[in-house]
Design an enzyme around this catalytic site. Structure first.
Site, PDB file in Angstrom:
ATOM      1  N   SER A  23       0.820  -1.214   0.000  1.00  0.00           N
ATOM      2  CA  SER A  23       0.000   0.000   0.000  1.00  0.00           C
ATOM      3  C   SER A  23       0.853   1.264   0.000  1.00  0.00           C
ATOM      4  O   SER A  23       0.322   2.370   0.005  1.00  0.00           O
ATOM      5  CB  SER A  23      -0.931   0.009   1.212  1.00  0.00           C
ATOM      6  OG  SER A  23      -0.195  -0.183   2.408  1.00  0.00           O
ATOM      7  N   THR A  81     -40.756  25.965  -9.340  1.00  0.00           N
ATOM      8  CA  THR A  81     -41.001  24.600  -8.864  1.00  0.00           C
ATOM      9  C   THR A  81     -41.271  23.810 -10.139  1.00  0.00           C
ATOM     10  O   THR A  81     -41.839  24.352 -11.092  1.00  0.00           O
ATOM     11  CB  THR A  81     -42.220  24.514  -7.914  1.00  0.00           C
ATOM     12  OG1 THR A  81     -43.377  24.938  -8.640  1.00  0.00           O
ATOM     13  CG2 THR A  81     -42.056  25.390  -6.684  1.00  0.00           C
ATOM     14  N   HIS A  82     -40.793  22.582 -10.193  1.00  0.00           N
ATOM     15  CA  HIS A  82     -40.878  21.764 -11.414  1.00  0.00           C
ATOM     16  C   HIS A  82     -40.182  22.440 -12.590  1.00  0.00           C
ATOM     17  O   HIS A  82     -40.539  22.196 -13.740  1.00  0.00           O
ATOM     18  CB  HIS A  82     -42.334  21.453 -11.781  1.00  0.00           C
ATOM     19  CG  HIS A  82     -43.173  21.014 -10.622  1.00  0.00           C
ATOM     20  ND1 HIS A  82     -43.350  19.694 -10.274  1.00  0.00           N
ATOM     21  CD2 HIS A  82     -43.846  21.730  -9.677  1.00  0.00           C
ATOM     22  CE1 HIS A  82     -44.111  19.619  -9.198  1.00  0.00           C
ATOM     23  NE2 HIS A  82     -44.423  20.838  -8.801  1.00  0.00           N
ATOM     24  N   SER A 126     -14.530  25.768 -27.049  1.00  0.00           N
ATOM     25  CA  SER A 126     -14.635  24.532 -27.826  1.00  0.00           C
ATOM     26  C   SER A 126     -13.559  24.550 -28.900  1.00  0.00           C
ATOM     27  O   SER A 126     -13.242  25.599 -29.450  1.00  0.00           O
ATOM     28  CB  SER A 126     -16.021  24.456 -28.460  1.00  0.00           C
ATOM     29  OG  SER A 126     -15.995  23.586 -29.574  1.00  0.00           O
ATOM     30  N   LYS A 169     -18.339  29.157 -28.573  1.00  0.00           N
ATOM     31  CA  LYS A 169     -18.682  28.520 -27.299  1.00  0.00           C
ATOM     32  C   LYS A 169     -17.917  29.062 -26.105  1.00  0.00           C
ATOM     33  O   LYS A 169     -16.716  29.321 -26.172  1.00  0.00           O
ATOM     34  CB  LYS A 169     -18.417  27.018 -27.384  1.00  0.00           C
ATOM     35  CG  LYS A 169     -19.337  26.319 -28.357  1.00  0.00           C
ATOM     36  CD  LYS A 169     -20.680  25.994 -27.762  1.00  0.00           C
ATOM     37  CE  LYS A 169     -20.566  24.704 -26.987  1.00  0.00           C
ATOM     38  NZ  LYS A 169     -21.853  24.344 -26.409  1.00  0.00           N
ATOM     39  N   GLU A 175     -19.750  22.118 -14.334  1.00  0.00           N
ATOM     40  CA  GLU A 175     -20.031  20.785 -14.899  1.00  0.00           C
ATOM     41  C   GLU A 175     -19.138  19.722 -14.266  1.00  0.00           C
ATOM     42  O   GLU A 175     -19.583  18.619 -13.938  1.00  0.00           O
ATOM     43  CB  GLU A 175     -19.811  20.792 -16.415  1.00  0.00           C
ATOM     44  CG  GLU A 175     -20.918  21.490 -17.175  1.00  0.00           C
ATOM     45  CD  GLU A 175     -20.620  21.596 -18.665  1.00  0.00           C
ATOM     46  OE1 GLU A 175     -21.559  21.605 -19.442  1.00  0.00           O
ATOM     47  OE2 GLU A 175     -19.435  21.691 -19.054  1.00  0.00           O
ATOM     48  N   TYR A 182      -9.308  -6.814  12.744  1.00  0.00           N
ATOM     49  CA  TYR A 182      -8.704  -6.265  11.529  1.00  0.00           C
ATOM     50  C   TYR A 182      -8.656  -7.317  10.423  1.00  0.00           C
ATOM     51  O   TYR A 182      -8.366  -8.485  10.677  1.00  0.00           O
ATOM     52  CB  TYR A 182      -7.270  -5.777  11.807  1.00  0.00           C
ATOM     53  CG  TYR A 182      -6.585  -5.277  10.551  1.00  0.00           C
ATOM     54  CD1 TYR A 182      -6.724  -3.957  10.144  1.00  0.00           C
ATOM     55  CD2 TYR A 182      -5.851  -6.141   9.735  1.00  0.00           C
ATOM     56  CE1 TYR A 182      -6.138  -3.504   8.968  1.00  0.00           C
ATOM     57  CE2 TYR A 182      -5.263  -5.700   8.555  1.00  0.00           C
ATOM     58  CZ  TYR A 182      -5.411  -4.379   8.185  1.00  0.00           C
ATOM     59  OH  TYR A 182      -4.838  -3.940   7.019  1.00  0.00           O
ATOM     60  N   GLN A 230      -7.217  -2.181   4.224  1.00  0.00           N
ATOM     61  CA  GLN A 230      -6.229  -1.388   3.484  1.00  0.00           C
ATOM     62  C   GLN A 230      -6.900  -0.625   2.340  1.00  0.00           C
ATOM     63  O   GLN A 230      -6.402   0.403   1.900  1.00  0.00           O
ATOM     64  CB  GLN A 230      -5.133  -2.321   2.950  1.00  0.00           C
ATOM     65  CG  GLN A 230      -4.005  -1.605   2.240  1.00  0.00           C
ATOM     66  CD  GLN A 230      -2.813  -2.526   2.049  1.00  0.00           C
ATOM     67  OE1 GLN A 230      -2.162  -2.896   3.020  1.00  0.00           O
ATOM     68  NE2 GLN A 230      -2.538  -2.912   0.819  1.00  0.00           N
TER      69      GLN A 230
HETATM   70  N1  ARG Z   1      -1.140  -1.419   5.237  1.00  0.00           N
HETATM   71  C1  ARG Z   1      -2.058  -1.934   6.192  1.00  0.00           C
HETATM   72  C2  ARG Z   1      -3.410  -1.208   6.043  1.00  0.00           C
HETATM   73  O1  ARG Z   1      -3.450  -0.245   5.386  1.00  0.00           O
HETATM   74  C3  ARG Z   1      -1.534  -1.733   7.563  1.00  0.00           C
HETATM   75  C4  ARG Z   1      -2.009  -2.728   8.544  1.00  0.00           C
HETATM   76  C5  ARG Z   1      -1.511  -4.056   8.184  1.00  0.00           C
HETATM   77  N2  ARG Z   1      -1.818  -5.018   9.163  1.00  0.00           N
HETATM   78  C6  ARG Z   1      -1.712  -6.328   8.938  1.00  0.00           C
HETATM   79  N3  ARG Z   1      -2.004  -7.111   9.892  1.00  0.00           N
HETATM   80  N4  ARG Z   1      -1.346  -6.770   7.754  1.00  0.00           N
HETATM   81  O2  ARG Z   1      -4.413  -1.596   6.571  1.00  0.00           O
END
Ligand code: ARG
Length: 459
Positions: free
Chosen positions: A25, A157-158, A279, A285, A292, A319, A324
């Site tokens: 991550s 309205t509408h 445009s 334009k 938007e 957990y 993640q």
């Molecule tokens: N990178 C992990 C997350 O974002 C951190 C926690 C990881 N914990 C584990 N037991 N693998 O959640």
């Protein structure tokens, strides 16, 4: 720096190369680095206070972390995908820099309570920024409301002409939406500001930690009361995404009105050139790209809310690696909310109102028909009968292609004998808006009073 995994002890074979990249991550959670360091410094300080680390070890850790923070900020830190995430990258760099004291930092905690703490610290800071950005936009709306307190346009309205309103009143409606958004963000912050740290992996830790101290160090209101819940709870993230979605829905509605109003067919407002683009093929334009795009961005933020809800549904305690996946939706939601608020607040003061076009539109569509009915009620006609009579008068005007105010007194009397010359006062646009003179009404006097109240509210 060694890239060897801190959890490698029980593994006989190396991680598959693709799995390593797939499960990492660090490419996105490195954004949490300042908060990871802040959390680690508080944790090490607490450990030393409890006699779990020596003062010398604490000092080495704190100094080492601060130097790593500087390197990260300067862009001189080498992030390693092999080290998976922001937490292990920083910890490995610390051990690299200060030796064995670095290996003691993770005493009495887990990445599970660490990451939940980091995300909360980060979101708390972002919520404060979003709060300021909301206030800035609200101030801009109040300025515009004041400038255009007496400007009359048709209210719909509408999307059909309903009754005349003042532009200031319309801006105040937007202000109210954002005021609720501000409340929602502040309310969300209460549940964000609870500290998971000390829950460790899921069950707590065997060391004599002082969670109340760490919570104070980090500015949390309190430590979380249950370790299992602390590491697994992402309600605060979902709540934020819900509040962000409602806010984006508001910005999208406001954008939609600006888009309609700036079209050639309405021409109620002109957006500044700096917020529009042209445009590549049609030379004439001038497109309202900014509103938007904000309207479009609401979709991705709604999507993040759904992603987070789905992420959490069916997760057993405590957990799971699924968690993640909370970060990218959160980061993207925050970035887009902040960007949208900023550009909206920049765009509002540069809006110019085309008073003549608004007035012309308000004069069409029998916007003062209700005022005529109310007039008849004041003269003693029951409202339902008055409604019927005015409906007939409108049909008469439609046939002749004229407005109610263009009928002669005799013609009007053909519909109700007790109409007098003073009827023409209520058939004017100014008379119509001025008559809605109560708390929350569109009369310019009420708009000014509402602006004063609003300024006090957000001072
Ligand atoms: N990178 C992990 C997350 O974002 C951190 C926690 C990881 N914990 C584990 N037991 N693998 O959640």
């Amino acid at each position: 720096m060694s890239d060897s995994k801190p959890w490698a002890g029980r593994f006989a074979e190396p991680t598959d190369a693709f799995v390593e990249a797939f499960t990492a991550s660090v490419e996105f959670d490195r954004r949490l680095a300042p908060y990871d360091i802040q959390g680690s410094i508080a944790h090490a300080t607490m450990l030393a206070r409890q006699g779990i680390l020596s003062a010398a070890e604490r000092d080495a850790i704190v100094n080492g972390l601060q130097r790593i923070g500087e390197r990260i900020e300067a862009g001189e830190f080498r992030w390693s995908v092999a080290l998976e995430d922001v937490h292990m990258n920083i910890e490995a760099a610390l051990t690299d820099a200060i030796g064995s004291a670095g290996k003691k930092l993770h005493t009495g905690r887990s990445r599970n309570d660490q990451v939940a703490t980091d995300v909360r610290l980060w979101l708390r800071a972002e919520l404060a920024e979003i709060g300021h950005a909301l206030r800035r936009l609200q101030h801009a709306l109040l300025e515009l409301a004041e400038r255009e307190a007496e400007t009359i346009l048709p209210g719909f309205t509408h999307l059909q002409t309903a009754q005349p309103i003042t532009f200031g009143h319309h801006m105040l409606a937007w202000f109210e939406m954002l005021e609720r958004d501000h409340e929602r963000m502040a309310d969300c912050a209460k549940r964000v500001n609870v500290m998971p740290l000390g829950a460790a992996a899921l069950a707590g830790t065997t060391y004599p930690i002082d969670r109340a101290f760490t919570a104070r160090e980090l500015g949390f209101d309190r430590p979380a009361d249950n370790s299992l819940d602390a590491v697994s709870d992402r309600d605060f993230a979902i709540e934020f995404a819900a509040a962000a979605s409602i806010l984006m829905m508001h910005l999208s509605r406001m954008s939609e009105e600006l888009i309609i109003w700036s079209s050639a067919q309405f021409a109620f407002v002109t957006l500044s050139d700096s917020f529009c683009t042209g445009s590549s093929i049609m030379p004439q334009k001038k497109n309202p790209d900014v509103p938007e795009l904000i309207r479009g961005k609401s979709g991705r933020v709604f999507g993040h809310l759904m992603a987070l809800l789905t992420l959490m549904k069916s997760q057993p305690l405590a957990y799971n690696k699924d968690n993640q996946e909370d970060k990218e939706p959160l980061f993207d939601a925050v970035d887009n909310v902040k960007g949208s608020l900023k550009v909206f607040a920049d765009m509002i003061p540069a809006i110019s109102c085309n008073h003549a076009a608004m007035r012309t539109a308000a004069l069409q569509g029998f916007a003062t028909a209700t005022d005529l009915a109310d007039y008849l009620v004041r003269k003693g006609t029951p409202f339902r009968d008055a409604h019927e009579v005015v409906g007939k008068a409108v049909a008469y005007c439609v046939d002749r292609g004229c407005d109610l105010a263009e009928l002669t007194l005799d013609e009007l009397r053909g519909f109700a004998t007790h109409i007098d010359a003073d009827v023409f006062d209520v058939l004017t646009l100014e008379g119509s808006v001025a008559a809605r003179d109560h708390h929350g009404g569109t009369a310019p006097a009420q708009v000014r009073a509402a602006i004063a109240r609003a300024r006090e509210r957000i001072a």
